[in-house]
Structures are given as structure tokens and as C-alpha cells.
Design a protein around this motif. Structure first.
Motif, PDB file in Angstrom:
ATOM      1  N   LEU A 230     -25.514  25.024 -41.534  1.00  0.00           N
ATOM      2  CA  LEU A 230     -25.646  24.764 -40.093  1.00  0.00           C
ATOM      3  C   LEU A 230     -26.336  25.927 -39.391  1.00  0.00           C
ATOM      4  O   LEU A 230     -27.208  25.741 -38.554  1.00  0.00           O
ATOM      5  CB  LEU A 230     -24.268  24.511 -39.477  1.00  0.00           C
TER       6      LEU A 230
ATOM      7  N   GLU B 133     -10.874  26.876 -45.971  1.00  0.00           N
ATOM      8  CA  GLU B 133     -11.847  27.953 -46.267  1.00  0.00           C
ATOM      9  C   GLU B 133     -13.125  27.763 -45.446  1.00  0.00           C
ATOM     10  O   GLU B 133     -13.668  28.718 -44.886  1.00  0.00           O
ATOM     11  CB  GLU B 133     -12.182  27.954 -47.766  1.00  0.00           C
TER      12      GLU B 133
ATOM     13  N   ILE C 173     -17.467  25.411 -33.765  1.00  0.00           N
ATOM     14  CA  ILE C 173     -16.539  26.489 -34.163  1.00  0.00           C
ATOM     15  C   ILE C 173     -17.337  27.753 -34.499  1.00  0.00           C
ATOM     16  O   ILE C 173     -16.937  28.861 -34.181  1.00  0.00           O
ATOM     17  CB  ILE C 173     -15.678  26.043 -35.381  1.00  0.00           C
ATOM     18  N   HIS C 174     -18.480  27.543 -35.108  1.00  0.00           N
ATOM     19  CA  HIS C 174     -19.344  28.673 -35.499  1.00  0.00           C
ATOM     20  C   HIS C 174     -19.930  29.386 -34.279  1.00  0.00           C
ATOM     21  O   HIS C 174     -20.402  30.513 -34.369  1.00  0.00           O
ATOM     22  CB  HIS C 174     -20.472  28.141 -36.389  1.00  0.00           C
ATOM     23  N   GLY C 175     -19.904  28.676 -33.150  1.00  0.00           N
ATOM     24  CA  GLY C 175     -20.439  29.274 -31.918  1.00  0.00           C
ATOM     25  C   GLY C 175     -21.916  28.976 -31.715  1.00  0.00           C
ATOM     26  O   GLY C 175     -22.594  29.691 -30.959  1.00  0.00           O
TER      27      GLY C 175
ATOM     28  N   GLN D 280     -22.790  21.612 -44.087  1.00  0.00           N
ATOM     29  CA  GLN D 280     -22.023  22.441 -43.148  1.00  0.00           C
ATOM     30  C   GLN D 280     -22.289  23.932 -43.380  1.00  0.00           C
ATOM     31  O   GLN D 280     -22.283  24.713 -42.452  1.00  0.00           O
ATOM     32  CB  GLN D 280     -20.529  22.094 -43.182  1.00  0.00           C
ATOM     33  N   ALA D 281     -22.547  24.268 -44.652  1.00  0.00           N
ATOM     34  CA  ALA D 281     -22.803  25.683 -44.959  1.00  0.00           C
ATOM     35  C   ALA D 281     -24.176  26.133 -44.454  1.00  0.00           C
ATOM     36  O   ALA D 281     -24.437  27.317 -44.322  1.00  0.00           O
ATOM     37  CB  ALA D 281     -22.693  25.917 -46.460  1.00  0.00           C
TER      38      ALA D 281
ATOM     39  N   ILE E  25     -23.651  34.094 -43.871  1.00  0.00           N
ATOM     40  CA  ILE E  25     -23.230  33.491 -45.148  1.00  0.00           C
ATOM     41  C   ILE E  25     -22.753  32.061 -44.941  1.00  0.00           C
ATOM     42  O   ILE E  25     -21.960  31.784 -44.046  1.00  0.00           O
ATOM     43  CB  ILE E  25     -22.094  34.333 -45.793  1.00  0.00           C
TER      44      ILE E  25
ATOM     45  N   ILE F 172      -5.727  33.022 -48.674  1.00  0.00           N
ATOM     46  CA  ILE F 172      -6.633  31.888 -48.848  1.00  0.00           C
ATOM     47  C   ILE F 172      -6.225  31.133 -50.103  1.00  0.00           C
ATOM     48  O   ILE F 172      -6.041  31.728 -51.124  1.00  0.00           O
ATOM     49  CB  ILE F 172      -8.085  32.366 -48.976  1.00  0.00           C
TER      50      ILE F 172
ATOM     51  N   THR G 283     -20.712  19.072 -47.686  1.00  0.00           N
ATOM     52  CA  THR G 283     -20.186  20.446 -47.700  1.00  0.00           C
ATOM     53  C   THR G 283     -21.331  21.466 -47.760  1.00  0.00           C
ATOM     54  O   THR G 283     -21.199  22.566 -47.237  1.00  0.00           O
ATOM     55  CB  THR G 283     -19.200  20.693 -48.878  1.00  0.00           C
TER      56      THR G 283
ATOM     57  N   LYS H  30     -15.207  34.414 -53.375  1.00  0.00           N
ATOM     58  CA  LYS H  30     -14.389  34.599 -52.159  1.00  0.00           C
ATOM     59  C   LYS H  30     -14.493  36.027 -51.637  1.00  0.00           C
ATOM     60  O   LYS H  30     -14.488  36.253 -50.430  1.00  0.00           O
ATOM     61  CB  LYS H  30     -12.932  34.236 -52.426  1.00  0.00           C
TER      62      LYS H  30
ATOM     63  N   ALA I 237     -17.799  36.238 -49.953  1.00  0.00           N
ATOM     64  CA  ALA I 237     -17.777  35.491 -48.682  1.00  0.00           C
ATOM     65  C   ALA I 237     -16.916  36.177 -47.622  1.00  0.00           C
ATOM     66  O   ALA I 237     -16.992  35.834 -46.449  1.00  0.00           O
ATOM     67  CB  ALA I 237     -17.248  34.077 -48.938  1.00  0.00           C
ATOM     68  N   GLY I 238     -16.079  37.129 -48.050  1.00  0.00           N
ATOM     69  CA  GLY I 238     -15.202  37.821 -47.093  1.00  0.00           C
ATOM     70  C   GLY I 238     -13.897  37.074 -46.870  1.00  0.00           C
ATOM     71  O   GLY I 238     -13.132  37.402 -45.977  1.00  0.00           O
ATOM     72  N   LEU I 239     -13.657  36.054 -47.693  1.00  0.00           N
ATOM     73  CA  LEU I 239     -12.410  35.294 -47.555  1.00  0.00           C
ATOM     74  C   LEU I 239     -11.242  36.024 -48.206  1.00  0.00           C
ATOM     75  O   LEU I 239     -10.087  35.686 -47.997  1.00  0.00           O
ATOM     76  CB  LEU I 239     -12.559  33.913 -48.195  1.00  0.00           C
TER      77      LEU I 239
ATOM     78  N   LYS J 200     -15.084  32.685 -38.437  1.00  0.00           N
ATOM     79  CA  LYS J 200     -15.346  34.109 -38.685  1.00  0.00           C
ATOM     80  C   LYS J 200     -14.149  34.991 -38.340  1.00  0.00           C
ATOM     81  O   LYS J 200     -14.303  36.189 -38.144  1.00  0.00           O
ATOM     82  CB  LYS J 200     -16.604  34.592 -37.924  1.00  0.00           C
TER      83      LYS J 200
ATOM     84  N   MET K 200     -17.982  21.731 -36.833  1.00  0.00           N
ATOM     85  CA  MET K 200     -18.147  22.982 -37.586  1.00  0.00           C
ATOM     86  C   MET K 200     -19.133  23.914 -36.870  1.00  0.00           C
ATOM     87  O   MET K 200     -18.923  25.116 -36.794  1.00  0.00           O
ATOM     88  CB  MET K 200     -18.627  22.697 -39.025  1.00  0.00           C
TER      89      MET K 200
ATOM     90  N   PRO L  39     -17.022  25.320 -50.804  1.00  0.00           N
ATOM     91  CA  PRO L  39     -15.879  25.517 -51.704  1.00  0.00           C
ATOM     92  C   PRO L  39     -15.995  24.702 -52.985  1.00  0.00           C
ATOM     93  O   PRO L  39     -16.847  23.823 -53.099  1.00  0.00           O
ATOM     94  CB  PRO L  39     -14.690  25.047 -50.859  1.00  0.00           C
TER      95      PRO L  39
ATOM     96  N   MET M 154     -14.529  30.240 -42.499  1.00  0.00           N
ATOM     97  CA  MET M 154     -15.886  30.819 -42.599  1.00  0.00           C
ATOM     98  C   MET M 154     -16.651  30.604 -41.295  1.00  0.00           C
ATOM     99  O   MET M 154     -17.380  31.474 -40.839  1.00  0.00           O
ATOM    100  CB  MET M 154     -16.662  30.185 -43.757  1.00  0.00           C
ATOM    101  N   HIS M 155     -16.509  29.416 -40.693  1.00  0.00           N
ATOM    102  CA  HIS M 155     -17.216  29.143 -39.428  1.00  0.00           C
ATOM    103  C   HIS M 155     -16.578  29.914 -38.268  1.00  0.00           C
ATOM    104  O   HIS M 155     -17.292  30.410 -37.399  1.00  0.00           O
ATOM    105  CB  HIS M 155     -17.223  27.646 -39.127  1.00  0.00           C
TER     106      HIS M 155
ATOM    107  N   ARG N 127      -4.895  38.047 -45.702  1.00  0.00           N
ATOM    108  CA  ARG N 127      -6.039  37.141 -45.920  1.00  0.00           C
ATOM    109  C   ARG N 127      -5.657  36.083 -46.941  1.00  0.00           C
ATOM    110  O   ARG N 127      -6.234  35.968 -48.015  1.00  0.00           O
ATOM    111  CB  ARG N 127      -7.272  37.894 -46.421  1.00  0.00           C
TER     112      ARG N 127
ATOM    113  N   TYR O 155     -20.779  28.904 -46.926  1.00  0.00           N
ATOM    114  CA  TYR O 155     -19.855  28.811 -48.054  1.00  0.00           C
ATOM    115  C   TYR O 155     -19.541  27.352 -48.403  1.00  0.00           C
ATOM    116  O   TYR O 155     -19.175  26.573 -47.538  1.00  0.00           O
ATOM    117  CB  TYR O 155     -18.566  29.568 -47.705  1.00  0.00           C
TER     118      TYR O 155
END
Lengths: 236, 299
Positions: free
Chosen positions: B143, A72, B96-98, B140-141, B71, A236, B137, B48, B51-53, A79, B93, B75, A76-77, A234, B73
Motif C-alpha cells: 500500500l 502482525e 491505519i498506516h496514515g 496490503q504490504a 517495510i 507477537i 496480503t 520478524k 520487520a521490527g515485530l 507502526k 489498512m 505473514p 506493521m501498518h 513485543r 510485511y
């Protein structure tokens, strides 16, 4: 995407889950070439089939290296669910590529073949390994936890689909002669047919490229279907 | 009040089971919102969705000004195995986020300072305690400079000290204008820091209320004392959060008291033979809290 691929590779490397499949594949290679000289095509055919099964193992360990919670976080990272799964598939393909190179290069470097080794043998040998790796990845994806919740069913599922694919490739059943059905079945038989040609008469022909090409296309279609489904659901 | 996210008639089903039924709510900007409910009530599903998950079956999730927000997140359970050092993990992380490499390194250093983790930067996360992993955790959220931080059960498994540290952290986040939405089993654990409390029951938000009085400063105290000592007279003046037997004849009592009452309550417990195991402010920065013990000239 580059960051994701690098992260998954580093993660897989650190978890040491690659040790059992790598060790077993190396042992298979060593045992297979313990007597010399060896026939080229049938040796490559055997190791490519072994790689077909080993890659099922690799796919599950790569796809399950993160637990649900880390997955998860990573999504999220990233995207993008599509990029997440695509990066995992690319990692599997990289491992398949490395294994294919190892399987083709090992007997050549240590001179385990008879002296008439030609470029055609090397090219076909590489295609056989890499195409079956890709096919194994594509088939095994559908037994990862995104589709199969229970770990035991995952392993049985992967083993079953790979074994069934092999049986269908070698079976001589009338129904399999129907062309339409053949389009849907895993095209393992194409590789096996090519690899059964005698070492002396082998040459790179358009038909060989077409048949390996179909194995690649079939695998890429399955991978695309998998990514489209997980992206839509999706999961998850 | 300006809201950062609004849910309108959101319904979510899982395997034909209705998890959330036409839920409508708004998450206020720069505030801390807690969602309280039993196990399986749909708290995590709601997070979730925000968060769009996960996607709602029906209904809409609208962002402030119609633009996507940043956002972070956290967990419910900290990942079981993270085979990296703290800095390696955060770098992965962030990449990966860019996030830009140099900006990311600066950000990691800032987070290490905020979370008091500088000395652990090159240690493997697998060797961290549960509280430290929880911090990782959350780091990382954060960052990216997030607008909204989503935390699923952040208090689960934390000891009283770590819980208090977490409450302090929430106060820090609030000061930095970060909106927070979190889930929690018991409302009273965080009632001193949350601004909005949502109760979720049978798939619906059944009650919404704003809790604590702003500005009231509370302290958390943990005492150890004999089982035979009666504290019934004190129970009228304080709310006891937790009372548990830790060994034969000995028990731990955990309570929250406001600042004015702290000295008196401590004295009463000490007079009964209790020993203080833990004392810390809940919604006040540690530095400010400890200043009260300094002499006039040292402040």
C-alpha cells in the motif's frame, strides 16, 4: 489511532461476535424489569454487576477478533504496538459506555421505576455501570492471549478473576480490613457500598465521586501496566 | 553491492531456546533474497526481527544510511477471516498506516491493476481462493511504496499456476526497484528469480550463494501422462520439480526448462502420449512470453 479504532469497531461489528454478549445483556435487562415498579439503586446495582461479567466476555472477543497473522499485519501498518493495544482497549471502553447508557436509559425510557427518580439516581447509576465496565476490562486484559496462550485457560481465567473480585468485595474476612491490602484489591466493594444506599436518601456527595474515582483510577493503572508490559515484550 | 539492511551478531532466544545465534548478514538493495531452511529453523523469527515485530536479545539491525526504511510485511499464513471486501480491507489498512485518502484510493486502483483483481474489488475476501487471498496480503504490504517487502513462506499452499504468477510478480517488484526478502522450504521453487540464497540451519546462516544466471529465461510446464510411460531418458535433460500420482495409472509431472529447450521437451512428452496441463514463463512477463506465438506482423 482514529483509523485503528474505526477498523477494530468495523471488524468487531462484521464478525458478529458481539451478538451473544449483547443478546444476553438485553435479556437480563428485560427479565430484571419484567415487574414494575422496581427499586432504583438495587436494580442498577444488579445490572452493573451483570455488566461487570458481560464485559469480560466482550474484552476477550474484541482482543481475539484478529488472528495472529492479521495482528502482525495491523501492527506493521500501525507502526506502534502501544497504539494497537490502546485502540483495542478504547473499543472495549466504547462498548462498555454503550452498554452503560443502555442499562441506565432502558428502565427510565420504559418507566420501570417508581416516580421519585432523580438526577442523582441517574448519575450514580451511570457511574456504577461504567466504572464496573472499566474495572472488568482492566482485569480481563491479563487473560487475553498475550498472557494466556490456551483459549480455555483464558475463559476460566476471566471468569475466575471476576468472581474472586466479587467475593472479595462482599466477604467479611479480617485480613481484608487491613487498609494496605485494600489498595491492591479490585475496588468492586466501593460501587456495591454506594449502590446499597436507600433510594430515598441518596444524594451526590464528594465521597461518592471519590469512591467511583478510585475505581476509575485503579482500572486505568491496570490498563497502563498491561500496555507497558505488552509493549516491552513485543508479544507477537 | 549496496545493502538495505544489515544484521550484526544478532541472537534471539525464545523461552530459553536459542533460535538464532550471532547471525550476521546483509540484504542487498533492489534484489530478491530467499531464506531457506527446515521448519523451526528460525526463518520466520529472522523475518520478524527484520520487520521490527520482534527484538533481538543481542546484536544490531542497521538500516541503509541509518534511516528507517519503508517495510511491507506478508505473514506466513493469510489471515483466516477478513470480514471485509477487498477495497474496504485495503482502505482500512492504508488508513491505519496514515496514508492520505486520495493518494490511497489511487494506490489501491494501481494495485488492483497490477494484481489483476479489479473485478474482485467489491467482493468479500472470505470468498476468495487461497491464491487470491495470498495476493491480498501482498497488496496490503505494498500500500505504501515500500523499500523492502518481507514475505514469510509466500509459496506455501499455492498451486503451480499461482506459483508461476507469483514468480512473475516477483519479477515485476524487482523491476520497480523493490527489495524482497522471503522464506521458502525448497530453494528450487524460486531459484530462477532469487538473487541471493541464504540457508539457515541450527540458528545460523550456514551458506550464502548467488544462484541463477541473470537473463536465463525459463518456462514451467506441467504434463499429465500414464504411469507406464518411461521418461528416464528425458530426466538427463530436464530437472523434474515434482512427480505425483493424481489418479490410478495417471501422474502429473512438473518441470522447469529453459526457453530453448521448451519446444523439444514439449514434443518429446507429447510423443509419449502426455497432455499439457500448464505452460507458463517463470521469469518473463506474460505479455512478452505470448508475443513469441504471434505471427511476425502481429507482434
Amino acid at each position: 489511532m482514529k483509523g485503528l479504532i474505526h477498523y477494530f469497531f468495523a471488524n468487531y461489528f462484521r464478525t458478529y461476535k458481539y451478538v451473544p454478549p449483547v443478546s444476553i445483556f438485553i435479556i437480563i435487562l428485560v427479565i430484571n424489569y419484567s415487574y414494575t415498579p422496581n427499586p432504583i439503586m438495587s436494580s442498577y446495582s444488579f445490572t452493573s454487576l451483570m455488566l461487570f461479567f458481560i464485559m469480560g466476555w466482550v474484552v476477550i472477543t474484541i482482543f481475539h477478533m484478529e488472528d495472529k497473522n492479521q495482528k502482525e499485519i495491523t501492527i506493521m501498518h500501525a507502526k506502534s504496538i502501544r497504539e494497537y493495544y490502546l485502540a483495542l482497549v478504547i473499543n472495549c471502553i466504547i462498548v462498555g459506555l454503550l452498554f452503560s447508557i443502555l442499562a441506565v436509559a432502558y428502565p427510565i425510557i420504559f418507566n420501570f421505576f417508581s416516580p421519585d427518580l432523580r438526577i442523582a439516581h441517574i448519575v450514580i447509576g451511570f457511574f456504577a455501570h461504567f466504572s464496573l465496565s472499566l474495572l472488568s476490562i482492566a482485569l480481563s486484559l491479563f487473560f487475553t492471549r498475550e498472557f494466556v496462550k490456551n483459549d480455555i485457560n483464558t475463559w476460566w481465567g476471566v471468569i475466575s478473576i471476576l468472581v474472586i473480585s466479587l467475593v472479595l468485595a462482599v466477604a467479611n474476612i479480617d485480613i481484608l480490613k487491613i487498609k494496605l491490602i485494600n489498595w491492591f484489591l479490585p475496588p468492586l466493594r466501593y460501587s456495591l457500598d454506594i449502590m446499597s444506599i436507600d433510594d430515598e436518601v441518596i444524594h451526590l456527595s464528594g465521597q461518592i465521586y471519590r469512591e467511583f474515582g478510585w475505581v476509575f483510577i485503579y482500572s486505568l493503572i491496570l490498563i497502563s501496566i498491561y500496555i507497558a508490559i505488552v509493549q516491552k515484550r513485543r508479544i507477537i | 553491492m549496496e545493502s538495505i539492511i544489515e544484521l550484526q551478531n544478532v541472537t534471539k532466544k525464545f523461552k530459553n531456546k536459542l533460535i538464532l545465534e550471532t547471525v550476521s548478514l546483509s540484504i542487498p538493495a533492489n534484489q530478491i533474497t530467499a531464506i531457506v531452511g527446515k521448519n523451526g529453523s528460525g526463518k520466520s523469527t529472522l523475518l520478524k526481527l527484520i520487520a521490527g515485530l520482534s527484538k533481538p536479545n543481542t546484536g544490531e539491525i542497521l538500516f541503509q544510511n541509518g534511516k528507517p526504511i519503508r517495510i511491507g510485511y506478508v505473514p506466513e499464513v493469510t489471515p483466516a477471516v477478513i470480514p471485509f471486501t477487498l477495497v474496504e480491507y485495503l482502505t482500512h489498512m492504508g488508513t491505519i498506516h496514515g496514508l492520505h485518502k486520495e493518494w490511497l484510493w489511487q494506490r489501491i486502483n494501481t494495485l488492483l491493476e497490477i494484481f489483476h483483481m479489479k473485478e474482485d474489488r467489491n467482493n468479500r475476501i472470505v470468498h476468495f481462493s487461497k491464491g487470491m487471498k495470498q495476493k491480498v496480503t501482498i497488496m496490503q504490504a505494498m500500500l505504501e511504496e515500500t523499500d523492502l517487502l518481507i514475505m514469510d513462506e509466500p509459496l506455501s499452499g499455492l498451486d503451480p499456476k499461482a506459483q508461476t504468477e507469483f514468480e512473475e510478480l516477483l519479477m515485476t517488484l524487482k523491476e520497480r526497484n523493490i527489495s524482497v526478502i522471503l522464506t521458502c522450504h525448497e530453494a528450487k521453487l524460486l531459484e530462477k528469480v532469487v538473487d541471493q540464497l541464504l540457508v539457515i540451519h541450527e540458528g545460523q546462516i550456514s551458506h550464502t550463494s548467488v544462484q541463477h544466471e541473470q537473463g536465463e529465461i525459463m518456462n514451467r510446464i506441467v504434463f499429465e501422462l500414464s504411469n507406464t510411460i518411461s521418461i528416464s531418458t528425458l530426466k538427463d535433460r530436464v530437472i523434474i520439480d515434482k512427480e505425483e500420482e493424481i489418479s490410478p495409472g495417471r501422474k502429473l509431472i512438473e518441470l522447469n526448462v529453459n526457453e530453448e529447450q521448451t519446444n523439444m521437451i514439449v514434443k518429446e512428452f507429447l510423443n509419449r502420449g502426455a497432455s499439457i496441463k500448464f505452460l507458463s514463463p517463470i521469469n518473463k512477463k506474460e505479455t512478452i512470453f505470448f508475443k513469441q506465438f504471434l505471427k511476425e506482423g502481429e507482434r
